[in-house]
Design a protein around this motif. Structure first.
Motif, mmCIF file in Angstrom:
data_model
loop_
_atom_site.group_PDB
_atom_site.id
_atom_site.type_symbol
_atom_site.label_atom_id
_atom_site.label_comp_id
_atom_site.label_asym_id
_atom_site.label_seq_id
_atom_site.Cartn_x
_atom_site.Cartn_y
_atom_site.Cartn_z
ATOM 1 N N ALA A 133 -6.948 59.161 65.206
ATOM 2 C CA ALA A 133 -6.400 57.807 65.352
ATOM 3 C C ALA A 133 -7.447 56.759 64.978
ATOM 4 C CB ALA A 133 -5.884 57.585 66.770
ATOM 5 N N ALA A 134 -8.689 56.951 65.429
ATOM 6 C CA ALA A 134 -9.763 56.013 65.098
ATOM 7 C C ALA A 134 -10.082 56.050 63.602
ATOM 8 C CB ALA A 134 -11.009 56.329 65.913
ATOM 9 N N ALA A 135 -10.135 57.246 63.020
ATOM 10 C CA ALA A 135 -10.398 57.365 61.584
ATOM 11 C C ALA A 135 -9.262 56.731 60.785
ATOM 12 C CB ALA A 135 -10.585 58.824 61.193
ATOM 13 N N GLU A 136 -8.034 56.892 61.233
ATOM 14 C CA GLU A 136 -6.879 56.262 60.580
ATOM 15 C C GLU A 136 -7.010 54.742 60.640
ATOM 16 O OE1 GLU A 136 -3.352 55.488 58.712
ATOM 17 O OE2 GLU A 136 -4.183 57.486 58.931
ATOM 18 N N ARG A 137 -7.320 54.234 61.826
ATOM 19 C CA ARG A 137 -7.434 52.779 62.026
ATOM 20 C C ARG A 137 -8.513 52.186 61.126
ATOM 21 N NH1 ARG A 137 -8.351 52.989 67.060
ATOM 22 N NH2 ARG A 137 -10.611 52.831 66.956
ATOM 23 N N GLU A 138 -9.634 52.894 60.970
ATOM 24 C CA GLU A 138 -10.757 52.395 60.172
ATOM 25 C C GLU A 138 -10.667 52.791 58.692
ATOM 26 O OE1 GLU A 138 -12.882 50.257 61.418
ATOM 27 O OE2 GLU A 138 -11.916 50.438 63.377
ATOM 28 N N GLY A 139 -9.705 53.629 58.331
ATOM 29 C CA GLY A 139 -9.561 54.054 56.940
ATOM 30 C C GLY A 139 -10.677 54.969 56.474
ATOM 31 N N ILE A 140 -11.130 55.854 57.348
ATOM 32 C CA ILE A 140 -12.245 56.753 57.044
ATOM 33 C C ILE A 140 -11.742 58.190 56.945
ATOM 34 C CG2 ILE A 140 -14.408 57.716 57.928
ATOM 35 C CD1 ILE A 140 -14.854 55.074 59.381
ATOM 36 N N ALA A 141 -12.147 58.878 55.907
ATOM 37 C CA ALA A 141 -11.871 60.312 55.783
ATOM 38 C C ALA A 141 -12.882 61.070 56.627
ATOM 39 C CB ALA A 141 -11.967 60.749 54.330
ATOM 40 N N LEU A 142 -12.488 62.239 57.132
ATOM 41 C CA LEU A 142 -13.381 63.095 57.900
ATOM 42 C C LEU A 142 -13.515 64.441 57.189
ATOM 43 C CD1 LEU A 142 -11.946 62.458 61.478
ATOM 44 C CD2 LEU A 142 -13.970 61.399 60.444
ATOM 45 N N VAL A 143 -14.735 64.846 56.904
ATOM 46 C CA VAL A 143 -15.025 66.142 56.299
ATOM 47 C C VAL A 143 -15.660 66.994 57.392
ATOM 48 C CG1 VAL A 143 -16.258 67.364 54.475
ATOM 49 C CG2 VAL A 143 -15.424 65.034 54.068
ATOM 50 N N ILE A 144 -15.024 68.141 57.698
ATOM 51 C CA ILE A 144 -15.438 68.951 58.840
ATOM 52 C C ILE A 144 -15.717 70.384 58.377
ATOM 53 C CG2 ILE A 144 -14.838 69.589 61.209
ATOM 54 C CD1 ILE A 144 -12.487 67.432 60.829
ATOM 55 N N PRO A 145 -16.948 70.660 57.922
ATOM 56 C CA PRO A 145 -17.254 72.016 57.446
ATOM 57 C C PRO A 145 -17.440 72.999 58.593
ATOM 58 C CG PRO A 145 -19.185 70.617 57.265
ATOM 59 C CD PRO A 145 -18.058 69.737 57.749
ATOM 60 N N ASP A 146 -17.318 74.278 58.274
ATOM 61 C CA ASP A 146 -17.643 75.326 59.233
ATOM 62 C C ASP A 146 -19.143 75.267 59.494
ATOM 63 O OD1 ASP A 146 -17.598 77.535 60.883
ATOM 64 O OD2 ASP A 146 -16.694 78.877 59.419
ATOM 65 N N THR A 147 -19.581 75.890 60.582
ATOM 66 C CA THR A 147 -20.988 75.837 60.967
ATOM 67 C C THR A 147 -21.880 76.824 60.226
ATOM 68 O OG1 THR A 147 -20.536 77.355 62.786
ATOM 69 C CG2 THR A 147 -20.479 74.999 63.282
ATOM 70 N N SER A 148 -21.285 77.844 59.612
ATOM 71 C CA SER A 148 -22.097 78.862 58.942
ATOM 72 C C SER A 148 -21.210 79.724 58.061
ATOM 73 C CB SER A 148 -22.786 79.761 59.972
ATOM 74 O OG SER A 148 -21.841 80.623 60.580
ATOM 75 N N PRO A 149 -21.839 80.516 57.177
ATOM 76 C CA PRO A 149 -21.050 81.504 56.450
ATOM 77 C C PRO A 149 -20.557 82.579 57.424
ATOM 78 C CG PRO A 149 -23.383 81.740 55.927
ATOM 79 C CD PRO A 149 -23.245 80.549 56.818
ATOM 80 N N ARG A 150 -19.421 83.188 57.087
ATOM 81 C CA ARG A 150 -18.841 84.221 57.949
ATOM 82 C C ARG A 150 -18.278 85.326 57.073
ATOM 83 N NH1 ARG A 150 -17.713 81.748 63.153
ATOM 84 N NH2 ARG A 150 -18.005 79.509 62.995
ATOM 85 N N GLY A 151 -18.037 86.486 57.682
ATOM 86 C CA GLY A 151 -17.358 87.559 56.982
ATOM 87 C C GLY A 151 -18.160 88.843 56.917
ATOM 88 N N ASP A 152 -17.496 89.851 56.359
ATOM 89 C CA ASP A 152 -18.142 91.155 56.185
ATOM 90 C C ASP A 152 -19.342 91.003 55.263
ATOM 91 O OD1 ASP A 152 -16.158 92.262 57.742
ATOM 92 O OD2 ASP A 152 -14.939 92.909 56.024
ATOM 93 N N GLY A 153 -20.410 91.654 55.585
ATOM 94 C CA GLY A 153 -21.603 91.618 54.750
ATOM 95 C C GLY A 153 -22.507 90.430 55.029
ATOM 96 N N VAL A 154 -22.082 89.495 55.877
ATOM 97 C CA VAL A 154 -22.926 88.358 56.242
ATOM 98 C C VAL A 154 -23.701 88.750 57.500
ATOM 99 C CG1 VAL A 154 -22.953 85.941 56.998
ATOM 100 C CG2 VAL A 154 -21.315 86.681 55.263
ATOM 101 N N PRO A 155 -25.034 88.608 57.490
ATOM 102 C CA PRO A 155 -25.818 88.996 58.661
ATOM 103 C C PRO A 155 -25.330 88.290 59.929
ATOM 104 C CG PRO A 155 -27.268 88.425 56.851
ATOM 105 C CD PRO A 155 -25.868 88.056 56.435
ATOM 106 N N ASN A 156 -25.459 88.979 61.042
ATOM 107 C CA ASN A 156 -25.051 88.421 62.321
ATOM 108 C C ASN A 156 -26.036 88.888 63.386
ATOM 109 O OD1 ASN A 156 -23.523 86.851 64.004
ATOM 110 N ND2 ASN A 156 -21.749 88.198 64.026
#
Length: 187
Positions: A133-156
């Motif tokens: 609602a605040a981003a809409e009111r101010e006309g701002i786009a929000l880019v929300i990336p994941d925090t890290s790579p994920r999946g098979d073969g990715v170290p954990n």
């Protein structure tokens, strides 16, 4: 809906860039900083809606939903990342202003990149922050990336504070993390 998207840089001295049905090319500084920006700047040919030969990878829209009274919408997107060597998912909120602002020549829409912390992904902010609602009111786009790579073969790691989902936005330099954990470059 096509894979044309909005991406912006809020760094001092760098213009914001946007693309719905066409991309305005970034400055060298903006392009050098962000794989996300470079990816989308090359994802569509301006005005054509077609993916050019030099595109980094196709973008898949996983979901799209109206989340504000004025039809601001949230998309969840996935693409192949060159820096993490994995499929990466992120969310993008576009306020309803994108329909008029971005279609006007020479206009752009500011964006805020939200970088979540430990054990989160792109959905945590969307569910818990009540920011649309605040981003809409101010006309701002929000880019929300994941925090890290994920999946098979990715170290954990068995602990929550290292490995997949850990949320360190830096480029790892030691094995086994250095192969995929290039989040500074990605962002």
């Amino acid at each position: 809906f096509t894979s044309s998207v909005l991406v912006a840089s809020l760094s001092p001295g760098v213009k914001a860039f946007a693309g719905i049905g066409g991309i305005r090319r970034p400055t060298r500084a903006a392009a050098a900083r962000s794989e996300i920006f470079r990816h989308y700047a090359s994802s569509t040919s301006p005005g054509s809606g077609k993916v050019p030969r030099n595109a980094l990878s196709p973008v898949r829209v996983l979901s799209s939903i109206s989340v504000t009274a004025n039809d601001g919408f949230l998309m969840r997107l996935r693409h192949k990342s060159a820096s993490t060597k994995t499929d990466m998912t992120f969310s993008l909120f576009l306020p309803s202003a994108h329909k008029t602002v971005l279609l006007s020549k020479g206009q752009s829409l500011p964006a805020l990149y939200w970088l979540s912390g430990l054990s989160c992904d792109d959905t945590n902010f969307a569910i818990k922050a009540s920011a649309f609602a605040a981003a809409e009111r101010e006309g701002i786009a929000l880019v929300i990336p994941d925090t890290s790579p994920r999946g098979d073969g990715v170290p954990n790691d068995d602990e929550y504070d290292l490995g997949q989902g850990a949320g360190f936005y830096l480029d790892a330099t030691e094995s086994p993390w250095s192969e995929n954990f290039k989040m500074y470059t990605y962002i």
